[in-house]
Write a protein that holds these residues in place. Structure first.
Motif, PDB file in Angstrom:
ATOM      1  N   ASN A  93       1.232  -1.165  -0.447  1.00 50.43           N
ATOM      2  CA  ASN A  93      -0.128   0.212   0.394  1.00 50.43           C
ATOM      3  C   ASN A  93       0.785   1.519  -0.149  1.00 50.43           C
ATOM      4  O   ASN A  93       0.094   2.253  -0.030  1.00 50.43           O
ATOM      5  CB  ASN A  93      -1.145   0.308   1.834  1.00 50.43           C
ATOM      6  CG  ASN A  93      -0.430  -0.428   2.526  1.00 50.43           C
ATOM      7  OD1 ASN A  93       0.803   0.088   2.664  1.00 50.43           O
ATOM      8  ND2 ASN A  93      -1.119  -0.918   3.570  1.00 50.43           N
ATOM      9  N   GLY A  94       2.157   0.898  -0.436  1.00 55.51           N
ATOM     10  CA  GLY A  94       3.456   2.294  -0.288  1.00 55.51           C
ATOM     11  C   GLY A  94       3.646   2.974   1.110  1.00 55.51           C
ATOM     12  O   GLY A  94       3.982   3.793   1.329  1.00 55.51           O
ATOM     13  N   GLU A  95       2.999   2.408   2.378  1.00 56.13           N
ATOM     14  CA  GLU A  95       3.573   2.467   3.706  1.00 56.13           C
ATOM     15  C   GLU A  95       5.527   2.431   4.008  1.00 56.13           C
ATOM     16  O   GLU A  95       5.566   3.637   4.377  1.00 56.13           O
ATOM     17  CB  GLU A  95       2.870   1.859   4.789  1.00 56.13           C
ATOM     18  CG  GLU A  95       1.128   1.896   4.633  1.00 56.13           C
ATOM     19  CD  GLU A  95       0.863   1.592   5.439  1.00 56.13           C
ATOM     20  OE1 GLU A  95       1.063  -0.165   6.542  1.00 56.13           O
ATOM     21  OE2 GLU A  95      -0.368   1.312   6.177  1.00 56.13           O
ATOM     22  N   SER A  96       5.520   1.606   2.846  1.00 52.83           N
ATOM     23  CA  SER A  96       7.300   1.686   3.364  1.00 52.83           C
ATOM     24  C   SER A  96       7.548   2.714   2.196  1.00 52.83           C
ATOM     25  O   SER A  96       7.410   2.250   0.939  1.00 52.83           O
ATOM     26  CB  SER A  96       7.699   0.086   3.025  1.00 52.83           C
ATOM     27  OG  SER A  96       7.405  -0.113   2.082  1.00 52.83           O
ATOM     28  N   GLU A  97       8.805   2.925   2.428  1.00 56.60           N
ATOM     29  CA  GLU A  97       9.282   3.751   0.502  1.00 56.60           C
ATOM     30  C   GLU A  97       9.868   2.622  -0.246  1.00 56.60           C
ATOM     31  O   GLU A  97       9.692   3.049  -1.024  1.00 56.60           O
ATOM     32  CB  GLU A  97      11.271   3.881   1.900  1.00 56.60           C
ATOM     33  CG  GLU A  97      12.070   4.497   0.888  1.00 56.60           C
ATOM     34  CD  GLU A  97      13.035   5.496   1.163  1.00 56.60           C
ATOM     35  OE1 GLU A  97      13.916   5.374   0.034  1.00 56.60           O
ATOM     36  OE2 GLU A  97      13.207   4.996   2.018  1.00 56.60           O
ATOM     37  N   ALA A  98      10.538   1.517   0.310  1.00 57.30           N
ATOM     38  CA  ALA A  98      10.374   0.336  -0.580  1.00 57.30           C
ATOM     39  C   ALA A  98       9.340  -0.483  -1.221  1.00 57.30           C
ATOM     40  O   ALA A  98       9.216  -0.326  -2.717  1.00 57.30           O
ATOM     41  CB  ALA A  98      10.832  -0.885  -0.544  1.00 57.30           C
ATOM     42  N   GLY A  99       7.598  -0.176  -0.895  1.00 59.34           N
ATOM     43  CA  GLY A  99       6.867  -0.364  -1.402  1.00 59.34           C
ATOM     44  C   GLY A  99       6.044   0.768  -2.671  1.00 59.34           C
ATOM     45  O   GLY A  99       6.015   0.987  -3.609  1.00 59.34           O
ATOM     46  N   GLN A 100       6.567   1.605  -1.695  1.00 60.72           N
ATOM     47  CA  GLN A 100       6.647   2.884  -2.737  1.00 60.72           C
ATOM     48  C   GLN A 100       7.265   3.347  -3.901  1.00 60.72           C
ATOM     49  O   GLN A 100       6.579   3.491  -5.217  1.00 60.72           O
ATOM     50  CB  GLN A 100       6.062   4.316  -1.271  1.00 60.72           C
ATOM     51  CG  GLN A 100       6.031   5.762  -2.251  1.00 60.72           C
ATOM     52  CD  GLN A 100       4.670   5.796  -2.920  1.00 60.72           C
ATOM     53  OE1 GLN A 100       3.320   5.681  -1.969  1.00 60.72           O
ATOM     54  NE2 GLN A 100       3.833   6.082  -4.392  1.00 60.72           N
ATOM     55  N   ASP A 101       7.893   2.860  -4.004  1.00 60.61           N
ATOM     56  CA  ASP A 101       9.254   2.458  -4.877  1.00 60.61           C
ATOM     57  C   ASP A 101       8.326   1.832  -5.802  1.00 60.61           C
ATOM     58  O   ASP A 101       8.926   2.215  -7.172  1.00 60.61           O
ATOM     59  CB  ASP A 101      10.905   2.859  -5.055  1.00 60.61           C
ATOM     60  CG  ASP A 101      11.181   4.190  -4.191  1.00 60.61           C
ATOM     61  OD1 ASP A 101      11.359   5.166  -3.707  1.00 60.61           O
ATOM     62  OD2 ASP A 101      12.611   3.461  -3.485  1.00 60.61           O
ATOM     63  N   TRP A 102       8.450   1.055  -5.702  1.00 62.50           N
ATOM     64  CA  TRP A 102       7.898  -0.164  -6.831  1.00 62.50           C
ATOM     65  C   TRP A 102       6.201   0.444  -7.169  1.00 62.50           C
ATOM     66  O   TRP A 102       6.261   0.691  -8.358  1.00 62.50           O
ATOM     67  CB  TRP A 102       7.155  -1.596  -5.376  1.00 62.50           C
ATOM     68  CG  TRP A 102       5.913  -2.217  -7.002  1.00 62.50           C
ATOM     69  CD1 TRP A 102       5.089  -2.282  -6.093  1.00 62.50           C
ATOM     70  CD2 TRP A 102       6.478  -3.100  -7.747  1.00 62.50           C
ATOM     71  NE1 TRP A 102       4.816  -3.600  -6.488  1.00 62.50           N
ATOM     72  CE2 TRP A 102       5.152  -4.010  -7.900  1.00 62.50           C
ATOM     73  CE3 TRP A 102       7.797  -2.703  -8.196  1.00 62.50           C
ATOM     74  CZ2 TRP A 102       5.365  -4.519  -9.200  1.00 62.50           C
ATOM     75  CZ3 TRP A 102       7.481  -4.489  -9.647  1.00 62.50           C
ATOM     76  CH2 TRP A 102       6.058  -5.153  -9.123  1.00 62.50           C
ATOM     77  N   LEU A 103       5.382   1.297  -6.540  1.00 61.86           N
ATOM     78  CA  LEU A 103       4.507   1.410  -7.157  1.00 61.86           C
ATOM     79  C   LEU A 103       4.613   2.912  -8.048  1.00 61.86           C
ATOM     80  O   LEU A 103       4.383   2.926  -8.883  1.00 61.86           O
ATOM     81  CB  LEU A 103       3.194   2.408  -6.235  1.00 61.86           C
ATOM     82  CG  LEU A 103       2.792   0.781  -4.739  1.00 61.86           C
ATOM     83  CD1 LEU A 103       1.886   1.859  -3.706  1.00 61.86           C
ATOM     84  CD2 LEU A 103       1.922  -0.313  -5.530  1.00 61.86           C
ATOM     85  N   ASN A 104       6.025   3.471  -7.649  1.00 57.78           N
ATOM     86  CA  ASN A 104       6.281   4.112  -8.816  1.00 57.78           C
ATOM     87  C   ASN A 104       6.165   3.635 -10.038  1.00 57.78           C
ATOM     88  O   ASN A 104       6.319   4.368 -11.018  1.00 57.78           O
ATOM     89  CB  ASN A 104       7.270   5.613  -7.820  1.00 57.78           C
ATOM     90  CG  ASN A 104       6.897   6.184  -6.466  1.00 57.78           C
ATOM     91  OD1 ASN A 104       5.865   6.085  -6.623  1.00 57.78           O
ATOM     92  ND2 ASN A 104       8.035   6.838  -6.122  1.00 57.78           N
TER      93      ASN A 104
END
Length: 223
Positions: free
Chosen positions: A85-96
């Motif tokens: 869900n983008g709560e982590s930096e890694a997750g947000q980078d993946w979503l980007n």
């Protein structure tokens, strides 16, 4: 049936990942695309480091279906998942990264991709996911499936392959070893596939690009 994929090419626009162009070409010509080093190494390392530090209770037994129709059936699948869900930096980078891919594919293939959902997946030793489709024609809004593998030093003898089949004949057309950094994408409605059991823990990200099938007062997918 064996399919030889096109060689990797370098796309001239610097802000676009080189793999995007090849993925678009392969999806247009054969409906799937395989990339042995499909992610930026920094993003790949970040995702791997994050999944290694996630508490075990973040993962939940995976089900079949969506929302009110979700059921657990361990005769079909036994993996565990954690939604991103983008709560982590890694997750947000993946979503980007997937947002950039979505824009590129919409511009070049006119797929009408509207949203994206994905989860980390953990297959323990012996876990599997029997043959299934991610979407059925006219009944769902998943258009494109994508999988990224997060398994360093994976050996062929470790098992855990993703196997894609031809829709009508059920002939195997692609077998993907879950090596670190391998990315595979395929049209969700067109390819039955399965995950074979492995002899060690297996980690990946599975994601789906969706179209907007909202109607009346129902928003689907939810935003």
């Amino acid at each position: 049936m064996s399919v030889v994929l096109a060689e990797e090419v370098v796309f001239s626009c610097p802000e676009i990942e080189p793999s995007f162009e090849l993925m678009a070409k392969n999806l247009a010509s054969q409906g799937y695309s395989l990339h042995l080093n499909g992610l930026n190494p920094n993003l790949l390392d970040s995702l791997y480091e994050y999944i290694q530090t996630m508490p075990a209770d973040k993962f939940k037994r995976a089900g079949i279906g969506r929302e009110d129709n979700l059921i657990l059936n361990e005769s079909v699948r036994t993996d565990q998942v954690c939604w991103i869900n983008g709560e982590s930096e890694a997750g947000q980078d993946w979503l980007n990264w997937t947002a950039s891919l979505q824009r590129y594919l919409n511009r070049n293939l006119f797929l009408g991709l509207f949203s994206f959902e994905s989860h980390f997946a953990h297959y323990s030793t012996g876990d599997f996911y029997k043959t299934h489709k991610d979407a059925f024609k006219g009944e769902a809004n998943r258009i494109l499936s994508i999988v990224v593998y997060l398994n360093p030093d994976w050996k062929h003898t470790d098992g855990g392959e993703l196997v894609l089949y031809q829709d009508q004949t059920q002939v195997e057309i692609l077998r993907v070893v879950p090596n670190f950094g391998t990315v595979v994408a395929f049209l969700s409605e067109d390819f039955p596939h399965e995950v074979l059991p492995a002899t060690r823990d297996r980690y990946s990200i599975a994601g789906w690009f969706r179209v907007n099938s909202s109607a009346g007062d129902k928003v689907d997918p939810p935003r």
